[in-house]
Design an enzyme around this catalytic site. Sequence first.
Site, PDB file in Angstrom:
ATOM      1  N   ARG A   1       8.965   2.687   7.796  1.00 13.75           N
ATOM      2  CA  ARG A   1      10.157   1.912   8.149  1.00 13.75           C
ATOM      3  C   ARG A   1      11.399   2.789   8.189  1.00 13.75           C
ATOM      4  O   ARG A   1      12.488   2.270   8.408  1.00 13.75           O
ATOM      5  CB  ARG A   1      10.313   0.743   7.184  1.00 13.75           C
ATOM      6  CG  ARG A   1       9.099  -0.138   7.241  1.00 13.75           C
ATOM      7  CD  ARG A   1       9.137  -1.428   6.501  1.00 13.75           C
ATOM      8  NE  ARG A   1       7.806  -1.982   6.678  1.00 13.75           N
ATOM      9  CZ  ARG A   1       6.809  -1.842   5.806  1.00 13.75           C
ATOM     10  NH1 ARG A   1       7.014  -1.237   4.660  1.00 13.75           N
ATOM     11  NH2 ARG A   1       5.614  -2.330   6.068  1.00 13.75           N
TER      12      ARG A   1
ATOM     13  N   ASP B   1       0.391 -14.188  -2.208  1.00 19.95           N
ATOM     14  CA  ASP B   1       0.894 -13.021  -1.489  1.00 19.95           C
ATOM     15  C   ASP B   1       2.336 -13.233  -1.035  1.00 19.95           C
ATOM     16  O   ASP B   1       2.693 -12.971   0.110  1.00 19.95           O
ATOM     17  CB  ASP B   1       0.000 -12.670  -0.284  1.00 19.95           C
ATOM     18  CG  ASP B   1       0.488 -11.436   0.466  1.00 19.95           C
ATOM     19  OD1 ASP B   1       1.154 -10.596  -0.158  1.00 19.95           O
ATOM     20  OD2 ASP B   1       0.212 -11.328   1.673  1.00 19.95           O
TER      21      ASP B   1
ATOM     22  N   LYS C   1       9.375 -13.723   0.321  1.00 20.52           N
ATOM     23  CA  LYS C   1       8.654 -14.377   1.417  1.00 20.52           C
ATOM     24  C   LYS C   1       8.828 -15.889   1.413  1.00 20.52           C
ATOM     25  O   LYS C   1       8.600 -16.544   2.430  1.00 20.52           O
ATOM     26  CB  LYS C   1       7.167 -14.040   1.320  1.00 20.52           C
ATOM     27  CG  LYS C   1       6.783 -12.694   1.900  1.00 20.52           C
ATOM     28  CD  LYS C   1       5.274 -12.528   1.859  1.00 20.52           C
ATOM     29  CE  LYS C   1       4.830 -11.195   2.436  1.00 20.52           C
ATOM     30  NZ  LYS C   1       3.373 -10.993   2.263  1.00 20.52           N
TER      31      LYS C   1
END
Lengths: 270, 586
Positions: free
Chosen positions: B141, B325, B352
Amino acid sequence: MPSRLGTGILITFFGTAVFALAQVPHVPGVPPGRSLEGNTLTFCVDKRNPTYKVDQAIAIEIAQALLLEPRFYTIQRTTVTDEFDNVFLDLREFCDAFLGFKLIPTLYPNWIITTRAYYQARYVVVVKQAGWTSLADIPKREAISSVPGNIGDIRLIQYLNTLVPEQRWPRFPMAGTRAALNSLLEGTVAAALVWEPAFWELRLRDPDYRDLYVITPEQISEPAIGVGAILMFDNTFARTTIDEAITALAEDGIIEETLLSFDFPADAPR
Amino acid sequence: MNLARKFRFVLSTTAVFMVLDTVVMAQGEVPDFNPVTDKMLQNPAPGDWLVWRRTYNAWGYSPLDQINKENVKNLKLAWAWTMVDGRQEATPLVHDGIMYLHNYGDKVQALDAATGDLIWEYIRELPEELTVDLGGAGTSRGMAIYGDNVYLASADAKVVALDAKTGQLAWEQGVANWEFGYYFTNAPLIVKGKVIVGMTGCGNAQPGGCFVAAFDAETGEELWRVNTIARPGTPEGDTWNGIPLESRFGGSAWNTGSYDPELNLVYWGTGQPYPWIAEMSGLSPKSSDPNVSNEALYTDTTLAINPDTGELVWYHQWLPNDTWDLDYAYEQMLIDQEVDGKMRKLLVTVGKLGIIEAIDRTNGEWLWAKETVYQNVVSSIDPKTGKKTINQNSVPHIGEETVNCPADPGARSWAATAYSPDTQTLYMPMQEFCSDTIPNPLEAGEVYAGGGAATFSRRLAPNRENAGLVEAVRLTDQEQLWRHSMRAANGGSAALATGGGLVFTGNLNREIMAFDDATGEILWETRLNNVPNGFPITYTAGGKQYIAVPVGNGSGPARAFSVLTPEIVNPEGGSMLWVFTVDEAE
């Protein structure tokens, strides 16, 4: 003495398979697969798989039953664990069938088809303590190690969930069969739940594991898990033909003879 | 998976190695290179982009305003550059008009940022196995720049320093064994002469989990390492349900942290325990031992680290015992803001779950939270402590199908949010979706242990026709400023906020857009050759402002989101850098 004559007749089926594969239409988005070459049947084998020598011996029998020359492509990757996606490239580029996969329903993506099992093996519980013959012999305060997420581990979890909390053994997930067994040798746990063929291979080459005992609690060991080969989804005729060969080899006792020659802890398919 | 692309990559890199037998193609040299100092990193020149999110506070904001609300409609192509095909998630760096660009497979290039002319190129000689299949590795990234060097955290788990003038290797330092699955995906963070990196890939072959580590920028010597999984014998070591260290996995530190020079603290986020399903990881059911708990520290946690010593000063765990997750490994934004009439030093992050959360970055004290998209995992948040109450119906169990929203790729993933000090607003590229989740065996063959710990059948959130959105939330009152809903999921395009009153981000439909930061009106948009699946930046070269947009399909989230809108089909490959500008007359 098992007879190989009956299985040789399968060559007629395989001749048809080669023809049929040539007719497989191109599937958009999927690169064209390799085609069978002449009279050879190529298998991928992965030396990281502890049973690869047994798988290879059975594959030779399969190819010979089809009157084809067996060839092997050995996977070169060395990572401890691998991405299943890599198998796609292996099957597209290097081999017709990839040996040594557990035939667990729902596990495989839709670009994979599986053969029937060429042997069946079990998850077992391994202990140091002579005389322990069942889970009930393991004190509840002692822990059991297992490899997280394999089918044996899932069966253990499901079994533990049926017990009241104070009747459960602590379960310690470990990084692999060797780690699970090492935790047993080091005394971190009193029992290790492992894939019996993997334990067989480790015990062959490492004397540290030879003084361990196997118990087969039916809550975990049964039913046995089939092991076979996987192919690309468009190799259906080859799969059918290999299945026919496995059936014939099993009926003729050749698979059982092969397993016995390795003293391998598995059963021939019935 | 895109194996055609992988194979092309193998062929291309193999050919290069055969011909050159070297890893450097030094076509030229950066003229009049001006070394990057600590002072520059703390206060970068307006036209530079020196850090992953441009500044230590991780805002993803540039003060440049040549391109603004009035003239952005005239944005046009300045130049473009073909990148190596593969999972493309790059952030270009720019210093004094020179762009440093990471390509899939650890190829690094220095380009004239005004013209796109190549100055030098470095091709990392990766182990052959990694060139055959890089998977998630090979993607970075971003990089870092400091002194005379550009720093790369590589696919083979090494920290690499390249001479920024020539691309020659200055040093490399092995950090972990890639054969055990370790690799880097984040940009290093440079703090006071130390190269700080977070390790990832700490799945089930690496007992003991991941870590954040620091290296001497001059020599590569490792200086300290902070484990992201608490050790037995430490105060937090008893939070793993009584399982030993060799049974603890996860805590990947897979994005770059931030740094507060005044407090001298580095902040780094971490991911979840492995395997994801808590019944498999050993974290559930909870042990009856009263001396242990099962939060699994320091997973899904912000770590506050003293960069001089590697001391863990404090931590804040956002999601204990994560079984979905739902990482909290993303940008840690440092924003000073009034809370209840008192000026506070905030650390703001979004996991998330898509919940914006703020803590005091001096001590980790929880301050506030703001929900954005639909989620069903957290049923409530204690307004005083921030403690989350979990909806037990969303917890996966072996032998059952459960529904969790968001699905495992997250309402947001690595595509970073951006904060504008001009509007005091956080801009978030996101998606709304759910997963019907069934835990499954991991293990096909003895070594093929990947494939997920469950079947995740992903679908749009209830009563939604659109997958993607850009959410703008004003942080002063935590109110929604605007929302742009779109059929396509974000797809991996980070946000960029500018002093020109613009917010740039893209979507899986290959669109890149410039929004009015105050109203959400789309002032400019264009359709690219593939998904703008990276981090757009802005910079100046020769006194002129440019917008650079890395493009390329194939990242994990992009593929996961594509199932939500099957009518959107993108081409294979085609990784590119698109650079836009406006003419001065316009």
